[in-house]
Motif scaffolding. Structure first.
Motif, PDB file in Angstrom:
ATOM      1  N   VAL A 289      -0.742   4.429   7.424  1.00 11.79           N
ATOM      2  CA  VAL A 289      -0.871   3.034   6.972  1.00 11.79           C
ATOM      3  C   VAL A 289      -0.433   1.932   7.826  1.00 11.79           C
ATOM      4  O   VAL A 289      -1.043   0.963   8.179  1.00 11.79           O
TER       5      VAL A 289
ATOM      6  N   LYS B 125       1.692  10.182   5.879  1.00 12.97           N
ATOM      7  CA  LYS B 125       1.086   9.280   5.010  1.00 12.97           C
ATOM      8  C   LYS B 125       1.266   7.795   5.167  1.00 12.97           C
ATOM      9  O   LYS B 125       0.364   6.839   5.327  1.00 12.97           O
ATOM     10  N   ALA B 126       2.659   7.416   5.222  1.00 10.80           N
ATOM     11  CA  ALA B 126       3.175   6.191   5.290  1.00 10.80           C
ATOM     12  C   ALA B 126       2.775   5.678   6.770  1.00 10.80           C
ATOM     13  O   ALA B 126       2.414   4.398   7.107  1.00 10.80           O
TER      14      ALA B 126
ATOM     15  N   TYR C 154      10.158   8.639   2.659  1.00 12.72           N
ATOM     16  CA  TYR C 154       8.461   8.824   2.377  1.00 12.72           C
ATOM     17  C   TYR C 154       8.107   7.916   3.575  1.00 12.72           C
ATOM     18  O   TYR C 154       6.785   7.819   4.235  1.00 12.72           O
TER      19      TYR C 154
ATOM     20  N   LYS D 113       0.837  -1.301   0.186  1.00  9.18           N
ATOM     21  CA  LYS D 113       0.243   0.128   0.099  1.00  9.18           C
ATOM     22  C   LYS D 113       0.897   1.372  -0.038  1.00  9.18           C
ATOM     23  O   LYS D 113       0.619   2.101  -0.500  1.00  9.18           O
ATOM     24  N   ILE D 114       1.991   1.226   0.745  1.00  9.96           N
ATOM     25  CA  ILE D 114       2.752   2.320   1.001  1.00  9.96           C
ATOM     26  C   ILE D 114       3.432   2.587  -0.482  1.00  9.96           C
ATOM     27  O   ILE D 114       3.551   3.824  -0.946  1.00  9.96           O
TER      28      ILE D 114
ATOM     29  N   ALA E 239       2.352   1.794  -3.537  1.00 10.36           N
ATOM     30  CA  ALA E 239       1.521   2.434  -4.356  1.00 10.36           C
ATOM     31  C   ALA E 239       1.287   3.845  -4.347  1.00 10.36           C
ATOM     32  O   ALA E 239       1.443   4.489  -5.279  1.00 10.36           O
ATOM     33  N   ASP E 240       1.412   4.258  -3.143  1.00 11.96           N
ATOM     34  CA  ASP E 240       1.300   5.799  -2.834  1.00 11.96           C
ATOM     35  C   ASP E 240       2.475   6.375  -3.186  1.00 11.96           C
ATOM     36  O   ASP E 240       2.452   7.423  -3.751  1.00 11.96           O
ATOM     37  N   PHE E 241       3.697   5.715  -2.853  1.00  9.19           N
ATOM     38  CA  PHE E 241       5.006   6.455  -3.024  1.00  9.19           C
ATOM     39  C   PHE E 241       5.104   6.554  -4.659  1.00  9.19           C
ATOM     40  O   PHE E 241       5.464   7.603  -5.134  1.00  9.19           O
ATOM     41  N   GLU E 242       4.775   5.364  -5.409  1.00  9.86           N
ATOM     42  CA  GLU E 242       4.835   5.459  -6.935  1.00  9.86           C
ATOM     43  C   GLU E 242       3.916   6.544  -7.417  1.00  9.86           C
ATOM     44  O   GLU E 242       4.420   7.537  -8.260  1.00  9.86           O
ATOM     45  N   ALA E 243       2.729   6.664  -7.042  1.00 10.87           N
ATOM     46  CA  ALA E 243       1.700   7.636  -7.218  1.00 10.87           C
ATOM     47  C   ALA E 243       2.297   9.078  -6.945  1.00 10.87           C
ATOM     48  O   ALA E 243       2.038  10.185  -7.926  1.00 10.87           O
ATOM     49  N   ASP E 244       3.023   9.470  -5.853  1.00  4.33           N
ATOM     50  CA  ASP E 244       3.224  10.680  -5.398  1.00  4.33           C
ATOM     51  C   ASP E 244       4.619  11.216  -5.970  1.00  4.33           C
ATOM     52  O   ASP E 244       4.794  12.263  -6.091  1.00  4.33           O
TER      53      ASP E 244
END
Length: 247
Positions: A239, A235-236, A230, A36-37, A39-44
């Motif tokens: 999670v 945010k991480a 990150y 999950k982290i 996926a967020d990291f890649e998007a951000d």
């Protein structure tokens, strides 16, 4: 028109150059949160994360033998400290990203009571746990059994998984009635995802401080540095907390 096309081509060449890839070795208990982290990291950030999961002890051996990992998220704090001392990790890059919790879990609702008395009754055929020699959660499970005075009497019923994921699989598949697993494997958003469980009191086993470290292969690589930064951000951390960890 030619100028516009040239500009677009230049942008196309520059954009991918800004993105980087980081290879992360992750202790099996942290598999769900890190996906999950990541996926967020890649998007951000636009960076890509390549995740490998397994036991901390196995990863230690692989890293010492030259495995191409750049970041290591261990299930303890001793292994990253050893890696740093031996020169395979970057000095000063270690930090605790999570404090794990041990749980006695069964896929059957109502099977495990909230005080773990089911262990003393012993009316089960198999008790799963991860290999205590390579997996900190397995070592914690053995520690709990010793504290309860049940290590010898239950020895014949123990089935060992190579790592905490395999221990969980033994229980989830019904091949073992219950087992010691990481809370993160059966917990999400503040509640049990299924079955029944006893969250083992933290006083019953040594604190499972899970440390991250930048490996020597990742030194100076933008994606590796960015991922570790990150991991420490709000945010991480949200999670991480949602899976039952402390930090």
């Amino acid at each position: 028109m030619k100028i516009l096309l040239s500009l677009l081509a230049a942008i196309g060449l520059v954009a991918p150059a800004l993105a980087d890839e980081v290879k992360v070795a992750v202790a099996a208990n942290f598999a769900a949160p890190v996906k999950k982290i990541a996926a967020d990291f890649e998007a951000d950030t636009g960076h890509k994360v390549v995740i490998s999961t397994g036991s901390t002890g196995a990863f230690y051996a692989q890293i010492r033998n030259g495995a191409p990992f750049e970041v290591f998220l261990a299930a303890d704090d001793e292994t990253p400290a050893k890696i740093e001392a031996e020169g395979a990790g970057v000095k000063g890059s270690r930090f605790t990203y999570a404090i794990g919790k041990l749980v006695l879990w069964s896929a059957k609702p109502g099977y495990v009571d909230d005080k773990g008395e089911v262990l003393k009754k012993g009316d089960f055929a198999r008790l799963a746990l991860a290999n205590p020699k390579t997996a900190p959660y397995g070592a914690a499970g053995v520690e709990v059994l010793k504290k309860l005075g049940l290590a010898e009497s239950l020895q014949a019923k123990i089935v060992q998984g190579e790592n905490i994921t395999q221990a969980w699989q033994f229980v989830s598949s019904g091949n073992a009635e219950l087992g010691f697993v990481a809370l993160s494997q059966v917990w999400e958003n503040g509640k049990l995802t299924g079955g029944s469980a006893w969250i083992v009191p933290a006083a019953d086993y040594a604190s499972i401080r899970q440390d991250a470290i930048l490996l020597a292969r990742g030194e100076g690589k933008p994606a590796a540095d960015a991922f570790l930064k990150y991991l420490r951000a709000d945010k991480a951390r949200a999670v991480i907390k949602s899976y039952g960890y402390e930090y």
